[in-house]
Design an enzyme around this catalytic site. Structure first.
Site, PDB file in Angstrom:
ATOM      1  N   ARG A 285       0.838  -1.206   0.000  1.00  0.00           N
ATOM      2  CA  ARG A 285       0.000   0.000   0.000  1.00  0.00           C
ATOM      3  C   ARG A 285       0.874   1.257   0.000  1.00  0.00           C
ATOM      4  NH1 ARG A 285      -2.324  -3.834   3.520  1.00  0.00           N
ATOM      5  NH2 ARG A 285      -4.516  -4.312   3.119  1.00  0.00           N
TER       6      ARG A 285
ATOM      7  N   ASP B   9     -10.354  -4.604   8.210  1.00  0.00           N
ATOM      8  CA  ASP B   9      -9.437  -5.623   8.733  1.00  0.00           C
ATOM      9  C   ASP B   9     -10.125  -6.472   9.804  1.00  0.00           C
ATOM     10  OD1 ASP B   9      -7.538  -4.517   7.036  1.00  0.00           O
ATOM     11  OD2 ASP B   9      -6.755  -3.157   8.571  1.00  0.00           O
TER      12      ASP B   9
ATOM     13  N   ARG C  34     -12.339  -8.978   8.148  1.00  0.00           N
ATOM     14  CA  ARG C  34     -11.520 -10.096   7.631  1.00  0.00           C
ATOM     15  C   ARG C  34     -11.066 -11.005   8.770  1.00  0.00           C
ATOM     16  NH1 ARG C  34      -8.393  -6.299   3.182  1.00  0.00           N
ATOM     17  NH2 ARG C  34      -9.908  -6.643   1.525  1.00  0.00           N
TER      18      ARG C  34
ATOM     19  N   HIS D 205      -2.961   0.302   8.902  1.00  0.00           N
ATOM     20  CA  HIS D 205      -3.622  -0.496   7.858  1.00  0.00           C
ATOM     21  C   HIS D 205      -2.564  -0.965   6.847  1.00  0.00           C
ATOM     22  CE1 HIS D 205      -6.655  -1.990   5.208  1.00  0.00           C
ATOM     23  NE2 HIS D 205      -6.352  -1.141   4.246  1.00  0.00           N
TER      24      HIS D 205
HETATM   25  P1  NAI Z   1     -10.151   2.173  -8.697  1.00  0.00           P
HETATM   26  O1  NAI Z   1      -9.000   2.399  -9.608  1.00  0.00           O
HETATM   27  O2  NAI Z   1     -11.163   1.154  -9.064  1.00  0.00           O
HETATM   28  O3  NAI Z   1     -10.923   3.559  -8.475  1.00  0.00           O
HETATM   29  C1  NAI Z   1     -10.277   4.757  -8.194  1.00  0.00           C
HETATM   30  C2  NAI Z   1     -11.032   5.846  -8.931  1.00  0.00           C
HETATM   31  O4  NAI Z   1     -10.484   7.112  -8.544  1.00  0.00           O
HETATM   32  C3  NAI Z   1     -10.912   5.760 -10.466  1.00  0.00           C
HETATM   33  O5  NAI Z   1     -12.194   5.634 -11.042  1.00  0.00           O
HETATM   34  C4  NAI Z   1     -10.215   7.053 -10.845  1.00  0.00           C
HETATM   35  O6  NAI Z   1     -10.639   7.579 -12.090  1.00  0.00           O
HETATM   36  C5  NAI Z   1     -10.607   7.959  -9.686  1.00  0.00           C
HETATM   37  N1  NAI Z   1      -9.742   9.127  -9.539  1.00  0.00           N
HETATM   38  C6  NAI Z   1      -8.407   9.214  -9.688  1.00  0.00           C
HETATM   39  N2  NAI Z   1      -7.994  10.484  -9.490  1.00  0.00           N
HETATM   40  C7  NAI Z   1      -9.101  11.213  -9.200  1.00  0.00           C
HETATM   41  C8  NAI Z   1      -9.335  12.566  -8.880  1.00  0.00           C
HETATM   42  N3  NAI Z   1      -8.336  13.448  -8.829  1.00  0.00           N
HETATM   43  N4  NAI Z   1     -10.605  12.958  -8.642  1.00  0.00           N
HETATM   44  C9  NAI Z   1     -11.628  12.091  -8.695  1.00  0.00           C
HETATM   45  N5  NAI Z   1     -11.467  10.781  -8.993  1.00  0.00           N
HETATM   46  C10 NAI Z   1     -10.227  10.352  -9.240  1.00  0.00           C
HETATM   47  O7  NAI Z   1      -9.517   1.847  -7.264  1.00  0.00           O
HETATM   48  P2  NAI Z   1     -10.263   1.180  -6.012  1.00  0.00           P
HETATM   49  O8  NAI Z   1     -10.058  -0.267  -6.038  1.00  0.00           O
HETATM   50  O9  NAI Z   1     -11.641   1.736  -5.934  1.00  0.00           O
HETATM   51  O10 NAI Z   1      -9.381   1.751  -4.797  1.00  0.00           O
HETATM   52  C11 NAI Z   1      -9.425   3.125  -4.481  1.00  0.00           C
HETATM   53  C12 NAI Z   1      -8.428   3.433  -3.366  1.00  0.00           C
HETATM   54  O11 NAI Z   1      -8.874   2.834  -2.151  1.00  0.00           O
HETATM   55  C13 NAI Z   1      -7.012   2.906  -3.601  1.00  0.00           C
HETATM   56  O12 NAI Z   1      -6.064   3.832  -3.144  1.00  0.00           O
HETATM   57  C14 NAI Z   1      -6.973   1.651  -2.757  1.00  0.00           C
HETATM   58  O13 NAI Z   1      -5.663   1.287  -2.399  1.00  0.00           O
HETATM   59  C15 NAI Z   1      -7.799   2.094  -1.584  1.00  0.00           C
HETATM   60  N6  NAI Z   1      -8.368   1.030  -0.768  1.00  0.00           N
HETATM   61  C16 NAI Z   1      -8.354   1.229   0.579  1.00  0.00           C
HETATM   62  C17 NAI Z   1      -8.904   0.308   1.431  1.00  0.00           C
HETATM   63  C18 NAI Z   1      -8.891   0.571   2.901  1.00  0.00           C
HETATM   64  O14 NAI Z   1      -9.207  -0.332   3.672  1.00  0.00           O
HETATM   65  N7  NAI Z   1      -8.547   1.766   3.355  1.00  0.00           N
HETATM   66  C19 NAI Z   1      -9.506  -0.933   0.917  1.00  0.00           C
HETATM   67  C20 NAI Z   1      -9.502  -1.024  -0.522  1.00  0.00           C
HETATM   68  C21 NAI Z   1      -8.946  -0.061  -1.329  1.00  0.00           C
END
Ligand code: NAI
Length: 308
Positions: free
Chosen positions: A88, A148, A151, A175
């Protein structure tokens, strides 16, 4: 209750869907940078409303933050997600710029909002939002421990061969695979400590499986998971919207709690209409304290590479 979700990707859309299905919000606004993407996801989700029986209005916008005005809660999922083999932490450079810009735009239109940070590395992104927005600390919350812990409960139920609803357990700490502190000592099955049913070796396996929970899914899916993250965020939004005062482990800005200061890391908090209403103190064992301290060091190390 108006909720904005920035990032209409895997996690953002899943989160919007769960919020809508739970039917507690009047409006969800999806925002994305990809032209038409948030509008498309919103329309697709709205076409499930009559099928799934919800009245929440979901709309989408390509970067027009005026549409988010007056949001009670804003969720930040925008940025890049990890691919198999990535940690991450490797997302820090790109996501920091995105999270900083997005949080400023959100606050411009919703000065009283509560922000939930999801983008990784989440503890550092949550700290970044604190440092750059100056919002009161109860109104900036990182989501990691809720996922977490879900899970952890899944792995515990599997090991115990018990229904998940009979199992309770919590993960605190950072995390990240190494930073998570699954509290096996306090985990229970119908109020009975799980050590009554599981050997030390089996419990250690549960702990390890929990810590690599995200990486396991990234390996299987080719990208990071979305259903459980979306559900975890929606649970937190619901606790705030409905003022339930439920306890979730969340990344919170600490000021001496658990002997830690000037960082955001996962600790149990009470969530209600004011966001973080209380940081709950648990008496940790020496080993748990040591693990949490090491986890905090790693988070602080990440924080030091932020350009604040
Ligand atoms: P994804 O790639 O499917 O979606 C991210 C979206 O953000 C994309 O549609 C993209 O176009 C958009 N984006 C990028 N820059 C942007 C901006 N400046 N303004 C508006 N939209 C923008 O990724 P996913 O799988 O949805 O993951 C998103 C984030 O969440 C990642 O950083 C991932 O690591 C994190 N994550 C965190 C978790 C947690 O427990 N905290 C769990 C799962 C994911």
């Amino acid at each position: 209750m108006k909720v904005t979700v920035v990032g209409a990707g895997a996690v953002g859309a899943s989160c919007a869907e769960y919020i809508a299905i739970k039917n507690f919000a009047s409006e969800v606004v999806l925002v994305d940078i990809k032209e038409g993407f948030a509008e498309g996801k919103a329309m697709d989700l709205m076409q499930t409303a009559s099928l799934n029986g919800f009245d929440t209005k979901i709309t989408g916008t390509t970067g027009d933050y005026s549409k988010t005005a007056g949001s009670d809660v804003c969720v930040i999922t925008s940025g890049i997600a990890r691919k198999p083999g990535m940690s991450r932490d490797e997302l820090l450079g790109i996501n920091a710029g995105i999270v900083k810009m997005v949080s400023a735009s959100l606050i411009e239109h919703s000065p009283n909002t509560i922000i939930i940070v999801v983008s990784n590395p989440m503890d550092t992104m949550t700290y970044l939002v604190h440092k750059t927005t100056g919002l009161p600390k109860n109104r900036i919350i990182g989501m990691g421990g809720a996922l977490d812990s879900a899970r952890f409960k899944y792995r515990l139920a599997e090991a115990l061969e018990a229904p998940i609803s009979d199992v309770d357990g919590m993960v605190i700490g950072g995390h990240s695979d190494k930073g998570m502190v699954p509290l096996t000592r306090l985990a229970t099955r119908n109020s009975v400590p799980v050590s009554e049913f599981l050997s030390e070796e089996r419990l250690e396996q549960v702990k390890q499986d929990t810590k690599v929970g995200g990486a396991t899914l990234t390996g299987l899916l080719g990208t990071s998971a979305w259903y459980a993250p979306g559900a975890a965020v929606s649970g937190m939004v619901q606790a705030i919207a409905c003022d339930t005062k439920k306890i979730f482990p969340c990344s919170a800005l600490l000021d001496g709690e658990y002997g830690l200061s000037d960082l955001c890391i996962g600790v149990p908090v009470v969530l209600g209409k004011n966001g973080i209403e209380k940081i709950v103190n648990i008496n940790l064992s020496d080993a748990e304290k040591e693990h949490l301290a090491a986890s905090a060091e790693a988070v602080k190390n990440n924080n030091s590479s932020l350009e604040l």
